[in-house]
Each structure stands twice: as structure tokens, then as C-alpha cells.
Enzyme design. Structure first.
Site, PDB file in Angstrom:
ATOM      1  N   GLU A  19       6.786   4.968   8.018  1.00 49.29           N
ATOM      2  CA  GLU A  19       6.471   6.315   7.512  1.00 49.29           C
ATOM      3  C   GLU A  19       7.454   7.354   8.011  1.00 49.29           C
ATOM      4  O   GLU A  19       7.540   7.600   9.225  1.00 49.29           O
ATOM      5  CB  GLU A  19       5.102   6.730   8.029  1.00 49.29           C
ATOM      6  CG  GLU A  19       3.952   6.112   7.337  1.00 49.29           C
ATOM      7  CD  GLU A  19       3.619   6.836   6.064  1.00 49.29           C
ATOM      8  OE1 GLU A  19       3.551   8.064   6.110  1.00 49.29           O
ATOM      9  OE2 GLU A  19       3.462   6.171   5.039  1.00 49.29           O
ATOM     10  N   THR A  52      -1.261  -1.881   7.584  1.00 45.77           N
ATOM     11  CA  THR A  52      -1.472  -3.298   7.819  1.00 45.77           C
ATOM     12  C   THR A  52      -0.180  -4.033   7.557  1.00 45.77           C
ATOM     13  O   THR A  52       0.548  -3.720   6.643  1.00 45.77           O
ATOM     14  CB  THR A  52      -2.553  -3.853   6.872  1.00 45.77           C
ATOM     15  OG1 THR A  52      -3.809  -3.367   7.286  1.00 45.77           O
ATOM     16  CG2 THR A  52      -2.591  -5.362   6.905  1.00 45.77           C
ATOM     17  N   THR A  96       0.864  -1.185   0.000  1.00 49.77           N
ATOM     18  CA  THR A  96       0.000   0.000   0.000  1.00 49.77           C
ATOM     19  C   THR A  96       0.905   1.242   0.000  1.00 49.77           C
ATOM     20  O   THR A  96       1.377   1.640  -1.055  1.00 49.77           O
ATOM     21  CB  THR A  96      -0.965   0.022   1.203  1.00 49.77           C
ATOM     22  OG1 THR A  96      -0.226  -0.149   2.409  1.00 49.77           O
ATOM     23  CG2 THR A  96      -1.995  -1.083   1.073  1.00 49.77           C
ATOM     24  N   ASN A 154       1.163  12.447   8.151  1.00 49.33           N
ATOM     25  CA  ASN A 154      -0.037  12.081   8.877  1.00 49.33           C
ATOM     26  C   ASN A 154      -0.923  13.277   9.192  1.00 49.33           C
ATOM     27  O   ASN A 154      -2.136  13.142   9.318  1.00 49.33           O
ATOM     28  CB  ASN A 154       0.331  11.309  10.149  1.00 49.33           C
ATOM     29  CG  ASN A 154       0.779   9.911   9.796  1.00 49.33           C
ATOM     30  OD1 ASN A 154      -0.039   9.056   9.493  1.00 49.33           O
ATOM     31  ND2 ASN A 154       2.084   9.692   9.788  1.00 49.33           N
ATOM     32  N   THR A 173      -7.314  14.757   7.762  1.00 53.62           N
ATOM     33  CA  THR A 173      -8.653  15.300   7.512  1.00 53.62           C
ATOM     34  C   THR A 173      -9.162  14.946   6.130  1.00 53.62           C
ATOM     35  O   THR A 173      -8.399  14.561   5.272  1.00 53.62           O
ATOM     36  CB  THR A 173      -8.622  16.824   7.657  1.00 53.62           C
ATOM     37  OG1 THR A 173      -7.536  17.326   6.883  1.00 53.62           O
ATOM     38  CG2 THR A 173      -8.443  17.205   9.096  1.00 53.62           C
ATOM     39  N   LYS A 199       4.406  -6.974   3.650  1.00 51.37           N
ATOM     40  CA  LYS A 199       4.206  -5.534   3.519  1.00 51.37           C
ATOM     41  C   LYS A 199       4.120  -4.927   4.903  1.00 51.37           C
ATOM     42  O   LYS A 199       3.782  -5.623   5.861  1.00 51.37           O
ATOM     43  CB  LYS A 199       2.955  -5.218   2.714  1.00 51.37           C
ATOM     44  CG  LYS A 199       1.668  -5.475   3.477  1.00 51.37           C
ATOM     45  CD  LYS A 199       0.465  -4.850   2.796  1.00 51.37           C
ATOM     46  CE  LYS A 199       0.519  -3.343   2.784  1.00 51.37           C
ATOM     47  NZ  LYS A 199       0.321  -2.714   4.112  1.00 51.37           N
TER      48      LYS A 199
END
Lengths: 400, 400
Positions: free
Chosen positions: B270, B184, B147, B395, B400, B173
Site C-alpha cells: 500500500e 492477506t 483484493t 489507511n 472509520t 496476492k
């Protein structure tokens, strides 16, 4: 889990500098010591700025570092682009204390857009200290050089020269033609053997001719294509200085690695649903065989038939016939194979084939097409893909 | 160039069905024969529809195929999602002639959005015939399950059980938390050894506890997490039926593979700029060591200090202190290491350290932090990353 990080005496990194909006766009390769180096470049008349510099630097036969940016091809960028490529080299030179002429630079991405030099140079300065031989660095580099590729291409082989274990690894990216002329093929091969640069250059040229130069996605030639090999001698073998057994084995392994990467690149062709291996045999000269492969594998009629799983073999023979190579159609054999092989033509005469079986075979994602002309000993192999709705859609949507 | 395609008796494919706009989003794994199977699932109370089905199917201990879609998590999708997951299984069952209860299904992507069942089912039907053990299929599958990952995660190990060569490969992943709760972790391990499913399940549980369960990017637990192993016996070894030497070696290799993948996942966290290995030693029980690692590796104060290359080791000890594990601070040793190791605390007393050297070490992209409590024999390892501006930016922008 071997990858380029298993090649001794090399470190790598891949990072995000902001040329692309989110994905990694800067790759760094460095050898602990200056490595024997060879490279081949695009034959396109229009060449990107980095290629101009690399052509000069490779003449020394010694290279210690390579810097690659993706997201911007630095082609058709004029003076600004040339200065930018030199700035990338200067940043690597300063951060890693390597002479400028021992650094190669490569770019891939959109053509004709100003190079965001500051972002890239800042990225080099920030990431130079991160160069590492940890496993993950191989993945980061392999991903950082991609553009429209849907997966990274990596390869690794290990062999022995005498008592010495030699490691050879590579990363590559392929050609996706989302923007016209944007597809670029880059390949970087790292090896820890000791070998004379002159031999390496000759070997690389020959191997590339039979591998990367024998693939086609859509017949375009990028302004940025480049395959480079650095071989740093960290393995400690006796240096290869002539075309002996060690040279032959090295070349075999380099071929294996390059063929693997070439096949991966074609498999990732824009919208490709099949990998086609073309085998042309029985001609007087290898160049003739190559020429026929190029013509057949680039034929839109052949490629669409392959996409449609249509055993329309007449198109294959027709394409061969217009390749500029003379042959006797009445001696021509044609085979199509996947899990089994079906002979279609024998001495120019169509054989009775089980059409259902042939159709089943055409559904395979990997098909081999063999043309035997029975008029000589020369042969060649090449790889292409089919031409799908998806290819058209992608390229139609993005043209304007 | 070994990957999952080197595991005998398995075929794979990865394709684009249109759930994602451009990138591959469907993965298929099939064993020639039903394989011994084990799986562990998320401990989140909210679980995705595929997980509900897999929990039932894995009870048989025999699985022959796994279908994975990316781009949509099929979580919080209610009846529509449950029917969709069953439709995915039904399509695989029909195309490959495999009983439904021998099929696992996994999804990853956005939560709470209707599953585009028709696209996925059409994709399964179109691609089932493409399943292959050719090299490229490994790359396609590894890419198709991603993803927000910036690179695919693959691993491979080879070992011998008696005279039999065993191959074990995996794709995984990781968790990028672009949409809250979207991250995930999926892991699929294929092996060609013969082993009883009950043993495999026990072994997998233990190995996952010490590898995938010991990594953290931001402390979130996804609704879709799943690690599955299929071991099909194609290697022809004598079946492992008890905890003998073969079992122990198998487990060691499974651990090696899972640890590799776990580290790759954290490296791709991330905005992560560093991989941190936490080593906690000298406690009475392993669970205590694990608990301390989880607390320290999730501490925002520790993670920002690591990002800032700030040798603010007080935060590490402070985080350990609030982990709910009792220890004597006056017995605590602390080390920080990268290319060299620097001891910071000895018996709770700060040592005089060369701050410049420590700062240099903190610039490394891989750092190990060792806490030794000197009050027992239990120890544990875990992995985390730092907390960067980039993580916040990503993030914050997407919340939003």
C-alpha cells in the site's frame, strides 16, 4: 517469468497520478537508444489528440520513448487536449533528454472530458527517474494502461537470428465498452533486434491485419486504437534490411505474439463467457474470408446463440450470407469444434449430428467455428466472443 | 508466455460471482489426479474458517483441488462461515467428483462480514465446467484472487530432473491493508513433479520462512494467510523420496519462485514507492539475522526516512539495536546500494561519504541495505517497503 523487462535496452514504469481515483494510470516506456519504430492507428474518422501527434512522429521511423495515460482518452477535447498531449511529450523530453519527435503518446479512458494535464505532467516528472528494467516494472506498466480490462495482457517470445538471441515482449489492453466508444485497444511491442524501420512498418501492418484487426467484442472502433513496435537493436544482430529468412522468422514471432494478445483481449471482452475462433476457408480472396468473419463474429444472433449454448448453426450461415461475399451455399461445409470436432453441414446439407454431444461441446469456453466454401484457396482466421446478459447489463446501466 | 497453465495436469478458472461488485472473485485450481500437497498457514491466533478446514485436509498430504473466493475473508464469521466454507468444498466435490478431504478452500477480503455462500456456491457450480489449461485461465485465476492489489503476481520456472522437464508455476496476492486486518497473503504453487508429501511439507516450510515470511508491508499478520503447493507427478519423473540432488534442485527452484513472488508482493505494498532488500550478515545464528531484519524493516522511522530519500542511516542502526539481538556496535558495517554501493559505516565508524551521491542513490525504487556484524557466519535476507503519505492517506481514510 520473462516479460517485457527481458528485452534488452528498455526500461519501464507504471504509476498512479490521480487521473484514476486509485489505480495506476501512467505508463512509461523508454529505450536506451532510439529504436526502429512502426505503428498502426485507428481507422476511425474521429481520432484522439495523441493519435494526431503520433501519426507525425512515427514518420521518422525512430522512436525512443512512449508515454501512456489511462483514465482519460484525450479525445474530443479540442485545443486543450492537443496542448495537453504536447505537454506530456515535452515533460518526457525534458526529463529523459529525448527529442520530442522521438516520443509517442497514447491515451485511453473516458472520451470528451478535459485532460487533467497537470496531474499527468507532474506524474511524468515524478516517475521518470524510476524507469527500470527490474521485473516488477513490466507488471506495473501492464496494469497502468488498463481501463475496464479485468486482467492485464502480456506476452513474450524469444528466438534466435543466427547466433543472436532476440527477445520480444509486449503489453496490451482491450476494449471494454462501459461508456459507449470508450473501449480502446492499445498494444506496445518491444524487441531488441536491429531491423530497418520501413520493413518493420510493412510487417506490423500485415501482422495487425491478421490479428488485432480480426477480433471483435462489439464492432465498435475506438478513437484511440494504436499498436506500436520499437526494436532497438540492443541484441546486436546484423540489421535486417531485406525480406530474407531473418525477416520471415521475425514476422512469424511477431505474429505469434500479436495473436496471443488478440486472443487475450477477446477473452476479456465485456461480459464474455466464451472465446470463439472463426476459421473461413475455400474462398477466392483473403479479403472475402475476412469480410465473412467480421460479419459472422459481429452478428448479435450468432453471439446470443453462442451464449445460450444453442447449436443454432443456421444463424452462422445466414450471417455469412449477408456479408457481401458471393458463394455457393450448396458447396458450404460447417464445423463446430472444441475438444472434438463435429461437422454440421456438408455441401450445404445438414448432417445427422448427436445433439447432446453438440450441446456438450457448446458449453466449452473456447469454441472454433469453421466455414469451408470449397471455391478457392484463400482463408482467414478471426476471434470474437459471445453476447451475454452481463454485457447488456453493464452497457445498459452505464449508457445514461 | 509461460504461466501456471504450462504445468501439466492442472486446470484453472477465475470468474465473477457477485461477491465483488464487478471484478472476478472466484478462483478454481484442479489437478487431473490427487497431487502431493503441502501448505503453511497464518500464525495469527485468530484464524479464518477456511484455514481451520485446510489444516485438517492437508494432513493427508494429497490434494486435488483448491477453491478461493475474494471479496470476503470468511473470518470472524462463526458457524455461518464454517458452514459456508464447507458448502464451497461440497460444491467443488460434487461438480468435480473429488473427495471433500482432498480439497482446500481459501478466502480473502473483508473480515467479519457474513459469507455470501449462495453466490459463491452458484458460481462454483456454474464455472466448474470451464476449468481449462488454456493460457487465459492463468490470467483469470491470478486476477480472481486479488483484493486491493494493484497488479496480479505470477511466476513460472522450468528445470530438468534427469531427463524429465519439470514445470512449476504460481500465483499470489499480497497485503493491502485498506481495512485494518484485511491484508492477506495467498500463494498457490503448482508443479508437475512427483515428490513425497512429507518432503514437500518440510521444504515448503523452510522456503516460506526465507521468502514470504521475510517480507513486511506494515507488520500486520492476517487471519487468512496461506501458501500451498500441489505437485501432481504428471511430468513422469522418478518420485523424489529422499533429500538427494533432485530434492535440492527442486528446493532451489521453489525458492527462486517464492522469492520472486515475495518481492512482487512488497513492490505492491500500500502506497509503497520503493522495494527495500535487507541483508544481514555476520551473526552467530540465522534467527538473529531474521530478527534484526524484521525489526528494521518494520521500523516506521526507517521507512519514513526511506520514503523521504533521507540518508538517515542512524535510524537503521538504532532499529537493529532494539531487535533483541546482542552485537558489538564497534564491529558493525553498513552499506546502502542501488546501481552502486556506498559504505556508510566501517567498524562502527561513519565513513566520509559523498552525500549528493548517496541522495541520488536513495531516489532509486529498489534499494539494498546491508548490515554486517562481523561476529559469525549466519546471514538472512528480507524485503520491505517505505512508508509514504499515500499509505497514511489510504489507511486513515478507510479506518472509520
Amino acid at each position: 517469468m520473462e516479460n517485457i523487462t527481458n528485452v534488452r535496452g528498455f526500461r519501464y514504469w507504471g504509476a498512479h497520478t490521480g487521473v484514476k481515483s486509485k489505480r495506476r494510470d501512467l505508463g512509461l516506456i523508454v529505450s536506451d537508444k532510439p529504436a526502429s519504430a512502426a505503428a498502426v492507428f485507428t481507422r476511425n474518422v474521429v481520432v484522439a489528440e495523441p493519435i494526431k501527434i503520433c501519426r507525425e512522429h512515427i514518420k521518422n521511423g525512430r522512436i525512443q520513448a512512449i508515454v501512456i495515460n489511462s483514465g482519460n482518452a484525450n479525445a474530443c477535447t479540442g485545443k486543450q487536449g492537443y496542448i495537453g498531449a504536447q505537454a506530456m511529450i515535452a515533460a518526457v523530453s525534458e526529463e529523459l533528454n529525448i527529442p520530442r519527435e522521438q516520443i509517442l503518446v497514447a491515451s485511453t479512458g473516458v472520451i470528451g472530458r478535459e485532460l487533467p494535464t497537470e496531474k499527468i505532467v507532474a506524474g511524468i516528472r515524478e516517475n521518470a527517474a524510476k524507469l527500470t528494467s527490474r521485473k516488477v516494472a513490466g507488471s506495473l506498466l501492464a496494469s497502468a494502461i488498463l481501463t475496464t480490462d479485468t486482467f492485464p495482457k502480456e506476452g513474450f517470445v524469444r528466438f534466435r537470428l543466427g547466433d543472436t538471441e532476440i527477445n520480444m515482449g509486449a503489453v496490451a489492453k482491450g476494449s471494454g465498452m462501459i461508456h459507449p466508444n470508450m473501449g480502446t485497444m492499445l498494444g506496445f511491442i518491444m524487441c531488441d533486434a536491429a531491423i530497418k524501420p520501413e520493413l518493420l512498418q510493412e510487417m506490423l501492418g500485415e501482422v495487425v491485419n491478421d490479428t488485432f484487426n480480426m477480433i471483435t467484442v462489439d464492432g465498435d472502433t475506438s478513437t484511440n486504437d494504436m499498436v506500436a513496435i520499437l526494436s532497438n537493436g540492443a541484441a546486436g544482430n546484423e540489421e535486417i534490411t531485406e525480406k530474407d529468412e531473418s525477416y520471415a522468422l521475425f514476422k512469424t514471432k511477431l505474429f505469434e505474439l500479436c495473436e496471443h494478445l488478440a486472443r487475450m483481449i477477446v477473452s476479456d471482452g465485456e461480459g464474455a463467457s466464451k472465446l470463439i475462433e472463426y476459421r473461413v476457408k475455400g474462398l477466392a480472396a483473403k479479403d472475402q474470408a475476412r469480410q465473412i468473419i467480421r460479419t459472422v463474429s459481429d452478428s448479435a444472433l450468432v453471439k446470443t446463440a453462442l451464449f445460450g449454448r444453442d447449436p443454432n448453426w443456421g444463424r452462422i450461415v445466414a450471417a455469412a450470407g449477408r456479408a457481401g461475399v458471393s458463394f455457393d451455399p450448396d458447396k458450404t461445409d460447417l464445423y463446430i469444434s472444441a475438444d472434438t470436432e463435429i461437422q454440421i453441414l456438408k455441401g450445404g446439407q445438414p448432417l445427422r449430428v448427436n445433439l447432446n454431444e453438440l450441446k456438450r461441446l457448446m458449453r466449452s469456453t473456447e469454441i472454433a467455428i469453421t466455414l469451408h466454401f470449397n471455391q478457392g484457396e484463400a482463408e482467414a482466421k478471426g476471434w470474437g466472443c459471445d453476447l451475454s446478459y452481463e454485457y447488456v447489463r453493464i452497457n445498459a446501466e452505464y449508457t445514461t
